[in-house]
Scaffold this motif. Structure first.
Motif, short mmCIF file in Angstrom:
data_model
loop_
_atom_site.label_atom_id
_atom_site.label_comp_id
_atom_site.label_asym_id
_atom_site.label_seq_id
_atom_site.Cartn_x
_atom_site.Cartn_y
_atom_site.Cartn_z
N LEU A 240 0.84 -1.19 0.00
CA LEU A 240 0.00 0.00 0.00
C LEU A 240 0.89 1.25 0.00
CD1 LEU A 240 -2.77 -0.97 2.57
CD2 LEU A 240 -3.09 -0.47 0.14
N PRO A 241 0.37 2.36 -0.54
CA PRO A 241 1.18 3.59 -0.52
C PRO A 241 1.52 4.01 0.90
CG PRO A 241 -0.78 3.85 -1.88
CD PRO A 241 -0.92 2.54 -1.19
N LEU A 242 2.54 4.86 1.01
CA LEU A 242 2.91 5.49 2.28
C LEU A 242 3.24 4.49 3.37
CD1 LEU A 242 0.06 8.11 2.10
CD2 LEU A 242 2.46 8.54 1.61
N GLY A 243 3.79 3.36 2.95
CA GLY A 243 4.23 2.36 3.93
C GLY A 243 3.10 1.80 4.76
N ALA A 244 1.89 1.78 4.21
CA ALA A 244 0.74 1.33 5.00
C ALA A 244 0.61 -0.19 5.02
CB ALA A 244 -0.54 1.98 4.49
N GLY A 245 1.61 -0.89 4.53
CA GLY A 245 1.61 -2.34 4.73
C GLY A 245 1.60 -3.17 3.46
N GLU A 246 2.02 -4.44 3.65
CA GLU A 246 2.01 -5.38 2.52
C GLU A 246 0.63 -6.03 2.41
OE1 GLU A 246 4.95 -8.61 2.68
OE2 GLU A 246 3.65 -9.79 1.37
N ARG A 247 0.23 -6.28 1.19
CA ARG A 247 -1.04 -6.96 0.95
C ARG A 247 -0.81 -8.16 0.04
NH1 ARG A 247 -2.42 -4.41 4.64
NH2 ARG A 247 -4.13 -2.93 4.81
#
Ligand SMILES: C[S@@+](CC[C@H](N)C(=O)[O-])C[C@H]1O[C@@H](n2cnc3c(N)ncnc32)[C@H](O)[C@@H]1O
Length: 255
Positions: A240-247
């Protein structure tokens, strides 16, 4: 939009006939992104969409942002999400939901199981309003919110049902089932497969939207899934953008 395949562009769009949609000039307010002042909301959304290779018309972006704002507005009275800022809603709800869009084929009938505040079902319906989308959730207040969005945005082919997914095959509109059944943050892969399998058409696909735990959860489940008549197809990873996590998006096919 990516390859333009799933979007009926040009001419009169389905929402043009809508009355009373709260169209307001987009506020390009500068605000914080997870604490750092950087971009306005529209840019955040558009940049994220570009990373997903989705090029959406401005009015579609406007509808997506409206959904995000409405979610937060309702959330002040009804608990729908733990997320409190529009920036996080854009990244963790809107963009995360739309990450699955490139995996869908035009005309596939979609079911979103345990859709909560409408994710991923509502953003997918907004982006492709000529797709039939059914969302189900066991909690009435969440479905009330979804129905409000469906009404306001004139999403005529989107239906939100207050029921448990186990009851869905008895719903009068069930027909032959769904080409794609999707869920995010709903259940383990094994439980999702068990509950969703009866809702799939022959040859239909399941998509489990997971965090980094997806791959681990899948390990050792192949036999169980095969017993249910499902075969693992492919996994897509992204951040996700801005380091909001792996999906991780895990796809299964009914065999
Ligand atoms: C953690 S929330 C996820 C909501 C949404 N998919 C998202 O990612 O924001 C899980 C949702 O599944 C719903 N749920 C749990 N069991 C269900 C069932 N058997 N049938 C339908 N909905 C169910 C809950 O009410 C809850 O809203």
């Amino acid at each position: 939009m990516r390859s333009g395949k799933n979007f009926i562009g040009g001419g009169r769009r389905p929402w043009d006939k809508r009355r009373g949609f709260p169209v307001s000039p987009l506020r390009r307010s500068r605000s914080s992104v997870f604490g750092c002042a950087v971009v306005d909301e529209l840019s955040l959304l558009k940049n994220g969409l570009r990373d997903l290779e989705l090029d959406l018309p401005s009015e579609v972006c406007e509808r997506l942002l409206w959904l995000g704002k409405e979610l937060l507005r309702w959330n002040e009275k009804v608990n729908l999400t733990s997320i409190r800022s529009l920036e996080e809603v854009i990244v963790k709800h809107l963009l995360d939901s739309l990450s699955v869009f490139p995996l869908l084929q035009s005309g596939e009938r979609l079911l979103d199981v345990g859709s909560g505040g409408g994710f991923p079902g509502l953003p997918l319906a907004i982006v492709d309003p000529v797709r039939e989308v059914v969302t189900v959730d066991a909690v009435g207040k969440k479905i009330n919110f979804q129905r409000h969005v469906v009404r306001q945005l004139g999403l005529d082919l989107c239906v939100s049902l207050h029921l448990r997914v186990e009851e869905l095959p008895r719903w009068s509109g069930f027909g032959d089932g769904f080409d794609v059944v999707i869920s995010r943050a709903f259940a383990s892969i094994a439980d999702f497969a068990l509950l969703a399998r009866p809702c799939l058409t022959e040859g239909g696909r399941l998509i489990a939207m997971k965090g980094p735990e997806g791959e681990r959860e899948l390990r050792g489940q192949e036999t169980r899934l095969r017993d249910l008549g499902l075969e693992f197809d492919v996994m897509h990873r992204f951040s996700l953008p801005l380091g909001a996590g792996e999906r991780q998006l895990l796809l299964f096919r009914r065999i």
